[in-house]
Design a protein around this motif. Structure first.
Motif: not given
Length: 257
Positions: A48-57, A71-75, A91-95
């Protein structure tokens, strides 16, 4: 054990096998791959920590761009999870919510100016054939209601010059459809095809870039932005994008060929 890049390639092949285009994911997944490799991580580290660090806007990144990137990374993560790899699936709610935008409807005068700017283009070292391609491509998007990617990725074999029909492959709904061309548009495509036969011989695509592949989204967006900047009235500060040409428009009953 596969490399991270090999897992991405396997996911892209899977997506292609069920009718999706790899172009929808490839660019953002390659950036994610570089991010993971630079940190000397692999698929076992996708917590989670690694993935969400990439997801920061990112700074100056629009919601639409952030949503597409995440979305690409989620897929990819959904694919890895499905094949038995323990990883954190976003989670989709994070998009980020998609941005809503009202299409710009061009006036007759603006359309005339846009197509005149296309017709007046000169050869360019970076885009040597843009003066041949853009006048036809933008008119085809406008008159046939094509999405920009459908126009860019049109293959020569998708045009039936006898019947005046276009085959549009793998569109937004991942279904093929046929689009009829008017006589004027058909003649325009025939003229383009015959007069540029020597330049584009052997190319699969009707609008090939110098490497033989379709031009990418950023190229077409940038070219249209440049044309719109020249074509619009100096008092008009409205933002328009190439996608706006494909929207239903009463002005399409007129001729701009």
């Amino acid at each position: 054990m596969k490399t991270f890049n090999e897992y991405i390639e396997a996911m892209l092949l899977y997506k292609e096998s069920i009718g999706y285009s790899r172009k929808s994911y490839e660019y953002d997944l390659m950036r994610f791959c570089n991010y993971i490799v630079t940190k000397q991580l692999d698929v076992s580290d996708l917590k989670e920590e690694i993935v969400l660090s990439w997801c920061s806007r990112w700074e100056s990144e629009s919601r639409t761009s952030a949503r597409r990137r995440i979305q690409s990374v989620r897929e990819l993560l959904k694919y890895l999870s499905a094949i038995g790899i323990d990883c954190y699936v976003i989670p989709s709610s994070f998009l980020p919510r998609p941005e809503t935008r009202t299409p710009y409807i061009f006036t007759d005068k603006e359309l005339q100016s846009i197509f005149k700017e296309c017709d007046d283009l000169l050869p360019n070292k970076c885009s040597p054939n843009r003066h041949l391609i853009l006048p036809v491509l933008l008119r085809l998007i406008f008159f046939c209601g094509l999405r920009p990617n459908e126009g860019r990725e049109l293959q020569s074999c998708d045009i039936d010059f006898d019947k005046g029909i276009l085959l549009v492959r793998k569109n937004k709904s991942h279904k093929e459809r046929y689009v009829a061309m008017s006589d004027d548009v058909l003649q325009m495509c025939k003229n383009y095809h015959t007069s540029n036969a020597d330049i584009f011989t052997g190319n699969t695509y009707f609008f090939p870039s110098p490497n033989g592949l379709p031009y990418n989204r950023r190229w077409l967006s940038g070219q249209f932005r440049m044309i719109w900047h020249k074509a619009r009235a100096t008092s008009n500060e409205a933002s328009a994008v190439v996608y706006d040409l494909s929207y239903p428009n009463l002005n399409k009953i007129r001729t701009f060929l």
